[in-house]
Design an enzyme around this catalytic site. Structure first.
Site, mmCIF file in Angstrom:
data_model
loop_
_atom_site.group_PDB
_atom_site.id
_atom_site.type_symbol
_atom_site.label_atom_id
_atom_site.label_comp_id
_atom_site.label_asym_id
_atom_site.label_seq_id
_atom_site.Cartn_x
_atom_site.Cartn_y
_atom_site.Cartn_z
ATOM 1 N N LYS A 74 35.861 38.495 -1.147
ATOM 2 C CA LYS A 74 34.491 38.078 -0.837
ATOM 3 C C LYS A 74 33.744 37.592 -2.080
ATOM 4 O O LYS A 74 33.024 36.605 -2.029
ATOM 5 C CB LYS A 74 33.743 39.262 -0.227
ATOM 6 C CG LYS A 74 32.314 38.944 0.171
ATOM 7 C CD LYS A 74 31.664 40.147 0.830
ATOM 8 C CE LYS A 74 30.274 39.827 1.343
ATOM 9 N NZ LYS A 74 29.622 40.999 1.941
ATOM 10 N N GLN A 75 33.861 38.324 -3.172
ATOM 11 C CA GLN A 75 33.019 38.016 -4.331
ATOM 12 C C GLN A 75 33.680 38.561 -5.583
ATOM 13 O O GLN A 75 34.615 39.362 -5.501
ATOM 14 C CB GLN A 75 31.643 38.636 -4.149
ATOM 15 C CG GLN A 75 31.623 40.160 -4.130
ATOM 16 C CD GLN A 75 30.381 40.720 -3.461
ATOM 17 O OE1 GLN A 75 30.311 40.829 -2.243
ATOM 18 N NE2 GLN A 75 29.397 41.085 -4.264
ATOM 19 N N GLU A 85 33.773 43.308 -0.572
ATOM 20 C CA GLU A 85 33.541 44.137 0.623
ATOM 21 C C GLU A 85 34.403 43.732 1.816
ATOM 22 O O GLU A 85 34.317 44.364 2.868
ATOM 23 C CB GLU A 85 32.053 44.059 1.004
ATOM 24 C CG GLU A 85 31.152 44.695 -0.046
ATOM 25 C CD GLU A 85 29.673 44.458 0.204
ATOM 26 O OE1 GLU A 85 29.338 43.502 0.931
ATOM 27 O OE2 GLU A 85 28.851 45.215 -0.339
ATOM 28 N N TRP A 109 22.655 47.419 -5.401
ATOM 29 C CA TRP A 109 23.069 47.266 -6.799
ATOM 30 C C TRP A 109 22.628 45.922 -7.363
ATOM 31 O O TRP A 109 22.630 45.713 -8.565
ATOM 32 C CB TRP A 109 24.594 47.420 -6.940
ATOM 33 C CG TRP A 109 25.435 46.293 -6.369
ATOM 34 C CD1 TRP A 109 25.253 45.636 -5.189
ATOM 35 C CD2 TRP A 109 26.594 45.690 -6.965
ATOM 36 N NE1 TRP A 109 26.230 44.685 -4.994
ATOM 37 C CE2 TRP A 109 27.070 44.683 -6.078
ATOM 38 C CE3 TRP A 109 27.289 45.898 -8.158
ATOM 39 C CZ2 TRP A 109 28.190 43.908 -6.338
ATOM 40 C CZ3 TRP A 109 28.413 45.115 -8.411
ATOM 41 C CH2 TRP A 109 28.846 44.139 -7.513
ATOM 42 N N ASP A 110 22.227 45.018 -6.462
ATOM 43 C CA ASP A 110 21.719 43.710 -6.866
ATOM 44 C C ASP A 110 20.634 43.872 -7.938
ATOM 45 O O ASP A 110 20.457 43.012 -8.784
ATOM 46 C CB ASP A 110 21.100 42.985 -5.656
ATOM 47 C CG ASP A 110 22.039 42.857 -4.470
ATOM 48 O OD1 ASP A 110 22.807 43.792 -4.219
ATOM 49 O OD2 ASP A 110 21.989 41.832 -3.777
HETATM 50 O O1 IFM Z 1 24.786 44.016 -2.532
HETATM 51 C C1 IFM Z 1 25.226 42.885 -1.860
HETATM 52 C C2 IFM Z 1 26.731 42.987 -1.682
HETATM 53 O O2 IFM Z 1 27.391 43.011 -2.922
HETATM 54 C C3 IFM Z 1 27.241 41.819 -0.886
HETATM 55 N N1 IFM Z 1 26.586 41.765 0.397
HETATM 56 C C4 IFM Z 1 25.127 41.633 0.265
HETATM 57 C C5 IFM Z 1 24.528 42.781 -0.535
HETATM 58 C C6 IFM Z 1 23.024 42.568 -0.707
HETATM 59 O O3 IFM Z 1 22.783 41.396 -1.406
#
Ligand code: IFM
Length: 731
Positions: free
Chosen positions: A593-594, A481, A342-343
């Site tokens: 995580k984010q 995640e 999805w990046d």
């Molecule tokens: O898509 C990302 C995910 O959101 C976090 N871990 C790494 C992946 C690839 O950059």
């Protein structure tokens, strides 16, 4: 504008930073990327050239990966018999005859996509030469790679022996993807290789010519996979010798006979000559920057970092290919095996949508051309419609590995993202929708985009669970995640509501503006009145976890029942809090995580809730987030700026902009972070500058620049017309 704001400069060589610098000094042209390894090599270097779309599934590997192509860089030089190499304290103790590096500088020129290295070298004879290496991957003709070495006799009259080679013995960190029966050719002043991947059977042809006074083929050695040419020249004092190496590369994705085509293209390239190729290449780069540059006045450090991140998006975005996309680590390293996440759609795509719409379209066509893979995935999981893979390669089938690499204790960890990180289907729809809104590319929308939005909506319609009078989504992974297979991720549920809304709007628009295509899609995707009524019902009755009392969104029910860990207490740190606490413990905590709820606020803005709710969400989730993913800081910068939290926003922005330049996460050796690069642009424009797309076009709403910035200038395309903006800080 001072030149240094276009140049990433390394002033002395440090072996411990070697792999990081190989990544950041990658050159590319949307067809391939080549890491910044030295022409003559260096111990433990990681030379790699990655060509879009060339994946292979080697025996024993869990999933396919992007294949390291034959190395086109090798040039070995001796000066009066002394091998030229970068000698450092750790590498110099064994190899006579001795030489000394007296000075070193490496520069990546972002404005022209050229990497240069300037070295002053004293041979064992005492003679001193200055060697200037230059290389670029032509943006004008994506199949041409060019190198020039200028050797200047600073002291004495040295004898230079120069050998230029191709190296077909490359692997992906030990995994061989090329069949060993390569076609190796040495003909006059030309060397070439024809290669085939073992499982996927892509073929590749690469041909190279050394242009100088007396090139001679090197007699075949045991190293059959490394054809070479050699020349010897004595340089008069204070004069220079110039050696040009031109290389061409094609694969069976481009032409039927890659080797033959590479050979004939090489002839044409040699006819043009290095200077002409350079001029054409630089002219294309100028066009790129004329559209894509953002000028920040008042912050030279961030100015350079922003250009650096844009450069890396531009060199990896396919220019002439609707069947390749941007991998999470671009084409600059083997990390994540060249897989597409999805990046791309939520992070790397927007800067292209706004400044290089043709490239953005290519990326979306990559998804459209793989919609059958998404349909297979939906069907295999018992759903309808199209469910895009979490990790995608050339086929469009799900390629997320189910298990991690072997851990230090010998175990493997189950990876669930391919099963349950399902929001990617909506992320792709979001990318399509924004592309269409900005570009007004109705042709794309009618022929391709609408189908992607609608068939992924069909998937969600079959995926939601109707429980107690509302819709729910169990077993999801949201952007955070660390918390896997949870029920009712607020990010996912809310984004699905948005998805249903734009799916219905898509149909309404088609009905009026493209009725025949409306009817075609309704029939093809079986969009019955019952199905559409369910979509409307999902909009009304999707469960959006929310705490009425605290006026905050709940990341997922149960989140606040877990252990609270104040993340800011773990400062300073060089690793994620998850790594400090360990996987088993951290999943039982509120460490995020984010950007998750914050990501939802970035994407949906005011639609998420009142200003009060947004601030409450920020105050709740910001101190719980450890930014274990590079995707996180830029999204926080964006939202922080919108909320007027300027200190936090700038801190996050600065961090995001330097993730790769400063190796903030310690893993840049594996490749650039495409998402962080794209996120920086969005934080800058949508966050600080307040760029929004209204019904009448782009506009600036409540800009909030960091205090020390004077102004930001940029241009974006809206419906084919360029709009320029200068956003000033009040004095
Ligand atoms: O898509 C990302 C995910 O959101 C976090 N871990 C790494 C992946 C690839 O950059």
């Amino acid at each position: 504008m001072p030149k240094r704001l276009w140049s990433v400069i390394e002033r002395s060589f440090h072996p411990d930073k070697q792999l990081h610098h190989e990544t950041i000094f990658t050159i590319g042209n949307g067809y391939l990327g080549t890491r910044g390894t030295f022409e003559e090599g260096f111990a433990q270097d990681s030379p790699s050239t990655l060509v879009h779309g060339i994946y292979d599934h080697a025996p024993g590997m869990l999933v396919p990966e992007l294949v390291n192509a034959p190395n086109w860089l090798p040039i070995r030089i001796t000066v009066d018999g002394t091998p030229f190499r970068i000698i450092t304290k750790t590498s110099d103790f064994m190899r006579p005859p001795e030489g000394h590096v007296l000075g070193f500088e490496r520069v990546l020129e972002l404005d022209r996509g050229v990497l240069t290295r300037d070295v002053l070298f004293r041979a064992a004879s005492g003679n001193i030469v200055r060697l200037i290496f230059e290389r670029f991957a032509s943006l004008h003709n994506q199949h041409i790679l060019a190198q020039r070495v200028r050797i200047i006799a600073v002291e004495g009259s040295p004898v230079i022996e120069l050998e230029s080679a191709l190296d077909g013995s490359v692997t992906n960190a030990g995994v061989a993807h090329w069949a060993q029966d390569m076609h190796v050719l040495t003909d006059g002043d030309v060397i070439a290789l024809g290669a085939r991947t073992q499982q996927s059977a892509y073929t590749l042809g690469i041909a190279s010519q050394l242009i100088c006074a007396h090139p001679m083929p090197v007699p075949e050695t045991d190293d059959r996979l490394k054809p070479a040419m050699r020349t010897v020249v004595q340089i008069q004092p204070q004069t220079e010798a110039v050696f040009d190496k031109l290389t061409t590369i094609f694969t069976s994705r481009d032409v039927a006979a890659p080797l033959e085509t590479a050979l004939s293209a090489l002839e044409a390239a040699a006819h043009s000559g290095y200077d002409r190729l350079y001029a054409d290449h630089a002219a294309e780069w100028k066009k790129y920057w004329d559209s894509s540059d953002v000028v920040i006045e008042g912050d030279d450090e961030c100015q350079l970092a922003v250009r650096f991140t844009l450069y890396h998006i531009l060199i990896t975005a396919p220019r002439h290919d609707e069947n390749a996309s941007i991998g999470a680590k671009t084409l600059s390293g083997l990390g994540y095996k060249g897989h597409v996440f999805w990046d791309t759609e939520l992070f790397a795509l927007p800067p292209l949508t706004l400044t290089q719409p043709r490239l953005a379209r290519n990326l979306l066509m990559y998804r459209y051309n793989r919609i059958e893979g998404a349909r297979h995935k939906a069907q295999a999981n018992g759903y309808e419609g199209a469910m895009f893979p979490w990790e995608s390669t050339d086929t469009g089938e799900e390629t997320t590995p189910q298990w991690s690499d072997v851990q230090p204790d010998g175990s493997r960890i189950r990876i669930w993202t391919g099963d349950t990180e399902q929001h990617i289907s909506t992320d792709i729809a979001y990318g399509v929708w924004q592309y269409w809104r900005w570009t007004g590319d109705d042709d794309f929308f009618v022929q391709h985009g609408a189908e992607m939005i609608l068939d992924t909506a069909v998937f969600w319609g079959s995926r939601v669970e109707h429980i107690n009078g509302r819709y729910e989504l169990s077993q999801q992974i949201g952007p955070d995640e660390y918390h896997e297979n949870i029920d009712n991720s607020v990010f996912t549920n809310r984004m699905v509501v948005w998805h249903m809304q734009i799916a219905l709007r898509t149909l309404d628009w088609l009905k009026v503006h493209a009725p025949a295509d409306h009817d075609r899609l309704v029939a093809q995707l079986n969009l019955t009145p019952e199905r559409l009524a369910k979509w409307a019902d999902i909009i009304d009755r999707m469960y959006i976890p929310f705490d009425q009392e605290k006026q905050i969104h709940i990341q997922f029910p149960g989140f606040f029942e877990m252990e609270y860990i104040p993340v800011p207490d773990y400062t300073p740190r060089t690793s994620s809090v998850q790594a400090i606490l360990g996987h088993a413990r951290s999943i039982q905590t509120q460490v995020i995580k984010q950007a998750d709820v914050v990501m939802m606020m970035a994407l949906l803005g005011d639609a998420v809730g009142s200003h009060e709710v947004m601030v409450n969400n920020w105050n709740t989730y910001y101190p719980r987030t450890d930014h274990g993913s590079s995707l996180s800081p830029a999204m926080h910068a964006w939202v922080g700026a919108r909320l007027g939290l300027m200190e936090e926003a700038y801190d996050m922005f600065h961090h995001a902009a330097h993730i790769d330049l400063h190796d903030n996460k310690g893993n840049v050796r594996d490749g650039m972070h495409a998402a962080a690069c794209g996120g920086v642009y969005q934080a800058l424009l949508f966050g600080f500058c307040g760029l929004q797309l209204g019904d009448d076009g782009p506009k600036i709403v409540e800009p909030r620049l960091p205090e020390h910035w004077k102004q930001v200038s940029f241009g974006v395309y809206y419906r084919g017309k360029r709009h320029t903006f200068v956003v000033k800080n009040p004095v």
